[in-house]
Design a protein around this motif. Structure first.
Motif, PDB file in Angstrom:
ATOM      1  N   GLY A   1      -7.874  -1.528   2.455  1.00 46.36           N
ATOM      2  CA  GLY A   1      -7.035  -0.627   1.681  1.00 46.36           C
ATOM      3  C   GLY A   1      -6.681  -1.099   0.297  1.00 46.36           C
TER       4      GLY A   1
ATOM      5  N   SER B   1      -2.734  -2.027   6.658  1.00 44.75           N
ATOM      6  CA  SER B   1      -3.807  -2.385   5.731  1.00 44.75           C
ATOM      7  C   SER B   1      -3.925  -3.898   5.715  1.00 44.75           C
ATOM      8  CB  SER B   1      -3.504  -1.870   4.317  1.00 44.75           C
ATOM      9  OG  SER B   1      -3.431  -0.462   4.299  1.00 44.75           O
TER      10      SER B   1
ATOM     11  N   ASP C   1       0.857  -1.196   0.000  1.00 42.56           N
ATOM     12  CA  ASP C   1       0.000   0.000   0.000  1.00 42.56           C
ATOM     13  C   ASP C   1       0.888   1.238   0.000  1.00 42.56           C
ATOM     14  OD1 ASP C   1       1.005  -0.513   2.490  1.00 42.56           O
ATOM     15  OD2 ASP C   1      -0.856  -0.177   3.584  1.00 42.56           O
TER      16      ASP C   1
ATOM     17  N   HIS D   1      -5.599   6.348   2.076  1.00 40.58           N
ATOM     18  CA  HIS D   1      -4.960   5.303   2.879  1.00 40.58           C
ATOM     19  C   HIS D   1      -5.627   5.311   4.250  1.00 40.58           C
ATOM     20  CE1 HIS D   1      -1.942   2.831   4.767  1.00 40.58           C
ATOM     21  NE2 HIS D   1      -1.217   2.772   3.657  1.00 40.58           N
TER      22      HIS D   1
ATOM     23  N   SER E   1      -5.128   3.211  -5.148  1.00 39.58           N
ATOM     24  CA  SER E   1      -6.106   2.274  -4.605  1.00 39.58           C
ATOM     25  C   SER E   1      -7.172   1.968  -5.652  1.00 39.58           C
ATOM     26  CB  SER E   1      -6.762   2.857  -3.353  1.00 39.58           C
ATOM     27  OG  SER E   1      -7.693   3.870  -3.695  1.00 39.58           O
TER      28      SER E   1
END
Length: 518
Positions: A136, A106, A17, A23, A300
């Motif tokens: 996430g 995440s 991530d 986030h 994402s």
């Protein structure tokens, strides 16, 4: 119990991530107070817990992307620590030495990674430190959709797609505000850097580049001499003759969340016409090329969905075709959450006894793009040069390996794992099992891609084949000069497509007959 400052401190554990926008764990950490970040080059522990070790191409990408992340975090006033080893030791010890109140991350979904995260959480709890996982990396977490039948999970994509797209997706989160760490926390960070040399390292000491000098041949040792058993350690030290990542894939990519945002800015151009153009590998604008960005979480899926929804000049058919691919990735993680060992264990157990061949020379020819089958060779050389291969060609190359050459699909999966910059623990094995006919929602085994027909249909003018089989792009795995064989003439085909198809179908019938007699 460790002592606490009046202002809460969170240790944020980055994994796949590597971004600072949208986030959830980072946002929650900043809402709580101050943040120190860490990234670990993880090893699986003695119990096999943890993520699958990175392949050569993804090691290179991680190194480059982490350097960009470090710069972004520095602008936010967030220190980034690095370590290598077993996270069950590293994370609790660093968190305790920092006197952190909470460790956030995440969530991960592969069974071995979930088991490790649970072990880390238990160790943190024993030290009086809270832990919290956040979504996430997916639009829909695996437990949010369940089939109405007795099955515990979806095994066919279309019903999954119909259910998953009904789950509402929140809008992306805004960027967090910068912090100014109090002096006492800055002092703690420096003390931890000094006193934890056995755990912490500089990024260049993680050997992400040194270990990525190029893939070596893979080995697979199946049970019963067939295709479904336990595997040996698969990868050697690589080809020491030249720095593979530097001479090849570094020329094609700029990893990092900054590059991801720039790629997203061009998304509208790539999606226009996507429903038709995505199958033509010679069209450089036919796909979005965002797969490695998603794999490392530089962007994402929620951000991508919002970007696509905001495109006003893209047709509904192109939009849905592209979004459907995002949900195929979600489906792969849905399967991975429920099924362990997808990288070597076939989901359809009967394929554990499939009579695959043992032919190292054929494997080496396939890896090097020297099969004499033009579309496959072009794809394998694109893979070696760029760390990426067009999806249509991936399917054709996988079919040739597992059906025409009758080699275990696990060998191809391992090669892709080591050479693809977008190889992840879910999509790579799930896609290989789909082509090999042994996975969920699998392509029927009798569907054997004919690479010559695929070439005529999807590369009718030979643009793709010429690009990767001529000139500098004609260097196959290991730096072997392929020469000009754009029509397959310089390298004789190592297999007859028609005869090998019949042999594959006969092998499949033999497998079914053996199981019936049992």
């Amino acid at each position: 119990m460790v002592s606490r400052a009046s202002r809460p401190l969170t240790l944020l554990w980055f994994r796949d991530d590597l971004r600072v926008t949208d986030h959830e764990a980072l946002t929650a950490a900043r809402d709580d107070g101050d943040v120190v970040a860490i990234w670990v080059r993880e090893e699986r522990d003695a119990e096999g817990r943890g993520p699958r070790p990175l392949g050569a191409a993804t090691r290179w990408w991680a190194h480059e992307s982490l350097q960009v992340l470090g710069t972004e975090l520095d602008e936010l006033g967030i220190p980034l620590l690095f370590a290598a080893g077993t996270a069950t030791q590293i994370i609790p010890e660093v968190a305790a030495d920092l006197e952190a109140d909470t460790v956030r991350w995440s969530r991960r979904y592969a069974p071995a990674s979930r088991a490790l995260d649970e072990a880390v959480a238990r160790e943190l709890e024993a030290r009086g430190i809270a832990s919290e996982g956040s979504p996430g990396s997916l639009l829909v977490e695996p437990w949010e959709v369940e089939p109405s039948s007795a099955s515990a999970y979806y095994k066919v994509f279309t019903p999954y797609w119909n259910a998953a797209r009904q789950v509402s997706v929140d809008l992306p989160l805004p960027a967090v505000t910068a912090q100014s760490l109090p002096r006492d926390i800055r002092d703690r960070v420096e003390r931890v850097r000094r006193e934890n040399a056995h755990l912490l390292a500089e990024i260049d000491d993680l050997e992400l580049l040194e270990a990525g000098t190029g893939p070596a041949s893979t080995r697979f040792t199946p049970r019963s001499g067939a295709g479904g058993g336990a595997k040996e350690s698969s990868l050697g030290e690589g080809d020491p003759r030249f720095p593979w990542w530097e001479d090849t894939i570094a020329r094609y990519w700029t990893p990092g969340c900054v590059g991801a945002r720039e790629a997203v800015d061009r998304l509208g151009e790539r999606i226009a016409g996507y429903a038709e153009d995505r199958d033509f590998p010679g069209d450089p604008e036919g796909t979005s090329a965002l797969s490695p960005r998603l794999r490392f979480g530089e962007i994402s899926p929620r951000q991508l969905l919002a970007e696509v929804d905001a495109l006003g000049d893209v047709g509904a058919g192109d939009r849905e075709a592209w979004v459907r691919q995002i949900y195929w990735r979600e489906f792969a993680w849905h399967l991975t959450y429920h099924v362990p060992d997808l990288d070597w264990r076939p989901m359809r157990p009967e394929f554990a006894d499939f009579p695959y061949e043992d032919d190292p020379e054929a494997l080496a020819a396939w890896q090097a793009g020297r099969t004499g089958i033009a579309l496959v060779d072009a794809g394998m050389r694109q893979l070696w040069q760029t760390g990426w291969m067009h999806n249509r060609v991936r399917m054709v190359a996988a079919s040739l390996l597992s059906k025409n050459l009758l080699l275990p699909w696990q060998l191809g999966e391992q090669w892709f794992w080591d050479t693809l910059v977008d190889a992840d623990e879910a999509n790579n094995p799930v896609s290989w099992q789909w082509v090999a006919g042994c996975g969920a929602d699998a392509s029927p085994f009798f569907r054997v891609f004919n690479p010559e027909r695929q070439r005529v249909r999807f590369d009718p003018d030979g643009v793709y084949v010429r690009q990767w089989l001529e000139g500098d792009a004609g260097e196959g795995a290991g730096g072997v000069d392929a020469g000009d064989d754009s029509d397959g003439g310089a390298v004789a085909p190592i297999v007859d497509l028609g005869e090998s198809r019949q042999a594959a179908l006969a092998a499949y019938d033999a497998m079914k007959s053996a199981q019936t007699s049992d």
